[in-house]
Design a protein around this motif. Structure first.
Motif, PDB file in Angstrom:
ATOM      1  N   LEU A  51     -34.632  33.898   3.226  1.00 22.70           N
ATOM      2  CA  LEU A  51     -34.865  33.215   1.150  1.00 22.70           C
ATOM      3  C   LEU A  51     -34.111  32.462   1.125  1.00 22.70           C
ATOM      4  CD1 LEU A  51     -37.889  33.659  -0.147  1.00 22.70           C
ATOM      5  CD2 LEU A  51     -36.736  35.187  -0.733  1.00 22.70           C
TER       6      LEU A  51
ATOM      7  N   TRP B  54     -20.282  46.836   2.781  1.00 21.40           N
ATOM      8  CA  TRP B  54     -20.056  48.100   2.703  1.00 21.40           C
ATOM      9  C   TRP B  54     -19.533  48.660   1.266  1.00 21.40           C
ATOM     10  CZ3 TRP B  54     -14.254  50.494   2.038  1.00 21.40           C
ATOM     11  CH2 TRP B  54     -14.023  49.370   1.558  1.00 21.40           C
ATOM     12  N   LEU B  55     -19.388  47.857  -0.090  1.00 22.84           N
ATOM     13  CA  LEU B  55     -19.048  48.773  -0.953  1.00 22.84           C
ATOM     14  C   LEU B  55     -20.946  47.936  -1.816  1.00 22.84           C
ATOM     15  CD1 LEU B  55     -16.208  46.865  -1.543  1.00 22.84           C
ATOM     16  CD2 LEU B  55     -16.741  49.724  -1.583  1.00 22.84           C
ATOM     17  N   GLY B  56     -21.733  48.048  -1.521  1.00 18.85           N
ATOM     18  CA  GLY B  56     -23.500  48.039  -2.140  1.00 18.85           C
ATOM     19  C   GLY B  56     -23.618  49.009  -3.048  1.00 18.85           C
TER      20      GLY B  56
HETATM   21  C1  LIG Z   1     -24.114  52.993   7.809  1.00 26.39           C
HETATM   22  C2  LIG Z   1     -23.526  52.445   6.133  1.00 26.39           C
HETATM   23  C3  LIG Z   1     -22.600  52.845   5.274  1.00 26.39           C
HETATM   24  C4  LIG Z   1     -22.371  53.102   4.253  1.00 26.39           C
HETATM   25  N1  LIG Z   1     -21.674  53.406   3.118  1.00 26.39           N
HETATM   26  C5  LIG Z   1     -22.069  52.600   2.344  1.00 26.39           C
HETATM   27  C6  LIG Z   1     -20.355  53.633   0.832  1.00 26.39           C
HETATM   28  O1  LIG Z   1     -20.156  54.743   1.256  1.00 26.39           O
HETATM   29  N2  LIG Z   1     -20.326  52.644  -1.266  1.00 26.39           N
HETATM   30  C7  LIG Z   1     -20.955  51.989  -0.179  1.00 26.39           C
HETATM   31  O2  LIG Z   1     -20.895  51.143  -1.391  1.00 26.39           O
HETATM   32  N3  LIG Z   1     -21.616  51.241   0.218  1.00 26.39           N
HETATM   33  C8  LIG Z   1     -22.294  51.515   1.745  1.00 26.39           C
HETATM   34  N4  LIG Z   1     -22.707  50.899   2.371  1.00 26.39           N
HETATM   35  C9  LIG Z   1     -23.234  49.311   2.283  1.00 26.39           C
HETATM   36  C10 LIG Z   1     -24.850  49.550   0.539  1.00 26.39           C
HETATM   37  O3  LIG Z   1     -25.719  50.880   1.626  1.00 26.39           O
HETATM   38  C11 LIG Z   1     -25.330  48.240   1.239  1.00 26.39           C
HETATM   39  O4  LIG Z   1     -24.075  47.082   1.605  1.00 26.39           O
HETATM   40  C12 LIG Z   1     -26.060  48.007   0.200  1.00 26.39           C
HETATM   41  O5  LIG Z   1     -27.165  49.378   0.534  1.00 26.39           O
HETATM   42  C13 LIG Z   1     -26.581  47.366   0.077  1.00 26.39           C
HETATM   43  O6  LIG Z   1     -27.889  46.975  -1.331  1.00 26.39           O
HETATM   44  P1  LIG Z   1     -28.256  45.436  -0.863  1.00 26.39           P
HETATM   45  O7  LIG Z   1     -29.920  45.532  -2.249  1.00 26.39           O
HETATM   46  O8  LIG Z   1     -27.860  44.254  -1.042  1.00 26.39           O
HETATM   47  O9  LIG Z   1     -29.841  45.537   0.953  1.00 26.39           O
HETATM   48  P2  LIG Z   1     -30.483  45.777   1.418  1.00 26.39           P
HETATM   49  O10 LIG Z   1     -30.376  47.379   0.630  1.00 26.39           O
HETATM   50  O11 LIG Z   1     -30.717  46.146   2.372  1.00 26.39           O
HETATM   51  O12 LIG Z   1     -32.151  45.965  -0.107  1.00 26.39           O
HETATM   52  C14 LIG Z   1     -32.389  45.296   0.479  1.00 26.39           C
HETATM   53  C15 LIG Z   1     -34.224  44.459   0.437  1.00 26.39           C
HETATM   54  O13 LIG Z   1     -34.431  43.313  -0.171  1.00 26.39           O
HETATM   55  C16 LIG Z   1     -35.625  43.543   1.097  1.00 26.39           C
HETATM   56  N5  LIG Z   1     -36.487  41.576   1.510  1.00 26.39           N
HETATM   57  C17 LIG Z   1     -35.360  40.989   2.006  1.00 26.39           C
HETATM   58  N6  LIG Z   1     -36.341  40.435   2.503  1.00 26.39           N
HETATM   59  C18 LIG Z   1     -37.316  39.443   1.384  1.00 26.39           C
HETATM   60  C19 LIG Z   1     -38.650  38.622   1.681  1.00 26.39           C
HETATM   61  N7  LIG Z   1     -38.025  37.485   2.354  1.00 26.39           N
HETATM   62  N8  LIG Z   1     -39.091  39.731   0.295  1.00 26.39           N
HETATM   63  C20 LIG Z   1     -39.044  40.430   0.339  1.00 26.39           C
HETATM   64  N9  LIG Z   1     -38.438  41.470   0.089  1.00 26.39           N
HETATM   65  C21 LIG Z   1     -37.570  41.157   0.476  1.00 26.39           C
HETATM   66  C22 LIG Z   1     -35.509  44.432   2.070  1.00 26.39           C
HETATM   67  O14 LIG Z   1     -36.864  45.222   2.573  1.00 26.39           O
HETATM   68  C23 LIG Z   1     -34.516  45.387   1.241  1.00 26.39           C
HETATM   69  O15 LIG Z   1     -35.450  46.557   0.883  1.00 26.39           O
HETATM   70  C24 LIG Z   1     -22.725  51.678   3.655  1.00 26.39           C
HETATM   71  C25 LIG Z   1     -23.461  51.019   4.680  1.00 26.39           C
HETATM   72  C26 LIG Z   1     -23.890  51.588   6.021  1.00 26.39           C
HETATM   73  C27 LIG Z   1     -24.692  50.499   6.655  1.00 26.39           C
END
Ligand SMILES: Cc1cc2nc3c(=O)[nH]c(=O)nc-3n(C[C@H](O)[C@H](O)[C@H](O)COP(=O)(O)OP(=O)(O)OC[C@H]3O[C@@H](n4cnc5c(N)ncnc54)[C@H](O)[C@@H]3O)c2cc1C
Length: 409
Positions: A249, A370-372
């Motif tokens: 997007l 990794w810090l979301g």
């Molecule tokens: C194995 C692992 C371990 C981790 N451990 C940690 C930790 O210990 N501490 C930490 O701080 N972070 C950690 N993280 C990182 C953290 O999980 C991510 O940084 C965070 O979840 C990202 O959040 P977000 O809201 O950016 O994305 P997401 O959680 O991916 O949310 C994005 C949302 O957007 C929606 N979406 C996408 N495109 C569209 C669209 N066009 N229209 C409508 N909806 C849409 C999706 O469905 C989704 O629900 C880890 C990640 C992993 C994979």
């Protein structure tokens, strides 16, 4: 009352909804899923802004190559694309002492905002939040001896010998050489946080629209006037794009964010209470998190870049278990559940947020890598301020300081 639509209800979208709701804005969260799974649910749940350097740091490349040769590298590169090559080049370019120092100062500053927000939310609902630090476990004596030098006179880093480590990590065996305790970080149960945050936001009037993928925007006079899905239009004054690793997007409105999906895995299970870690453990040399929660524990690991393929195979989980096994006593993993998800990873761990250059009422909030869980509250604090006070990026010191749009590669 100004209306904001948040596209993407991961932790970043929800934290933005929380901060805007508190500032009395009308908020709608739209997600292509029903917000029950995804990166924000299956992660380790560490809130770790303090004392941990970014991934891109001096020595990282030789260290990773060493692990690759031993077959123990958590980093896997699948496929090659122009964007991935650019990302890798920027990652290497950012691995300097100077950049790390700057990043740690930023993490320190914005870490406090995050911690305050979680302390505040913990008074509203339960998400298994414990502000009890993280233990970095070492299995390589040379590494440990090098790193413990930094603990001398450090107010928040304490070197622990094997016996002291074993007290909080009863599952380790004598191949562990010691640990470093970082006392300011915290842990939480991300699934509980996400579920209870949605319920809390709904109770405060935030609207949720599920199973609706936003495809693009309609524009007028340099602004987005509506976002649309395949069968509906949504009008608002402001639009936040917080779509995590799915950057299609942002790309449609002309902003191809410099982030790549970095796949990780987790295994959640129950284990014998007498062996369960008492606080969060990070096996530093193996890149494995071992996190206790009220009713279970979670192992997390791996950083696979270059692949957008969802799902997992048993081999990936087995390799995490095999990597950990030499350093722990035998224990049974009861009722295991398996998960994989994508971190939206920038080359220097600096998030990408702020107003879009072309369409001023589109605000990006992404790239938390990794810090979301760690920085979503801090980024949401800044983004909600931009909207609430109607600021340009240049009028916000925080955007200039902490956004990759200005602190880029
Ligand atoms: C194995 C692992 C371990 C981790 N451990 C940690 C930790 O210990 N501490 C930490 O701080 N972070 C950690 N993280 C990182 C953290 O999980 C991510 O940084 C965070 O979840 C990202 O959040 P977000 O809201 O950016 O994305 P997401 O959680 O991916 O949310 C994005 C949302 O957007 C929606 N979406 C996408 N495109 C569209 C669209 N066009 N229209 C409508 N909806 C849409 C999706 O469905 C989704 O629900 C880890 C990640 C992993 C994979």
């Amino acid at each position: 009352m100004a209306k904001t639509i948040i596209i993407g209800g991961g932790i970043v979208g929800l934290m933005n909804a929380y901060k805007l709701m508190k500032k009395n804005h009308q908020v709608t969260v739209i997600d292509k899923s029903n917000i029950t799974d995804g990166a924000s649910f299956g992660n380790a749940g560490l809130v770790s802004p303090f004392e941990e350097p970014p991934l891109s740091r001096p020595g990282i490349i030789s260290q990773t190559l060493k692990l690759m040769l031993k077959g123990e590298s958590p980093l896997i590169i699948n496929g090659v694309s122009k964007k991935l090559l650019t990302w890798l080049w920027l990652f290497a370019k950012n691995a300097t002492e100077q950049r790390v120092e700057k990043t740690l100062i930023l993490f320190e500053k914005y870490g406090h905002i995050t911690m305050e927000c979680y302390e505040e939310l913990a008074n509203e609902f339960d998400f298994d939040f414990h502000h009890d630090g993280v233990v970095m476990i070492y299995t390589d004596l040379e590494d440990f001896e090098k790193d413990i030098k930094e603990c001398e006179n450090h107010p928040h880093k304490e070197a622990w010998d094997f016996e002291k480590t074993k007290k909080v990590a009863p599952c380790i065996n004598d191949k562990v050489v010691g640990s470093i305790y970082l006392d300011r970080n915290a842990r939480l149960n991300p699934k509980l946080l996400m579920e209870n945050l949605v319920t809390f936001l709904k109770s405060k009037g935030v609207e949720f629209i599920y199973n609706t993928r936003i495809l693009n925007f309609e524009y007028k006079n340099g602004k987005a006037v509506k976002a649309f899905s395949k069968d509906r239009d949504f009008e608002a004054d402001n639009f936040i794009i917080s779509t995590g690793s799915d950057t299609s997007l942002s790309k449609k409105c002309g902003n191809d964010l410099m982030l790549i999906p970095a796949k990780g895995y987790s295994i959640t299970f129950k284990m014998d209470d007498s062996l369960k870690p008492k606080i969060a453990l990070l096996f530093k040399d193996q890149f494995i998190g071992f996190i206790p929660r009220n009713d279970s524990v979670r192992l997390t690991s791996k950083l696979e870049i270059g692949s957008y393929k969802e799902g997992y195979d048993a081999k990936s989980f087995q390799s995490i278990i095999d990597t950990l096994k030499p350093f722990v006593v035998d224990f049974k993993m009861n009722e295991p559940s398996y998960w994989s998800g994508f971190r939206p990873l920038t080359p220097n761990d600096i998030p990408l947020f702020g107003r879009d250059k072309r369409y001023s009422n589109i605000i990006h909030a992404n790239g938390l890598g990794w810090l979301g869980i760690t920085f979503a509250p801090a980024v949401a604090d800044i983004v909600s301020d931009l909207i609430d006070k109607n600021l340009k990026n240049e009028q916000s010191d925080d955007v200039l300081l902490f956004s990759g749009f200005y602190q880029g590669c």
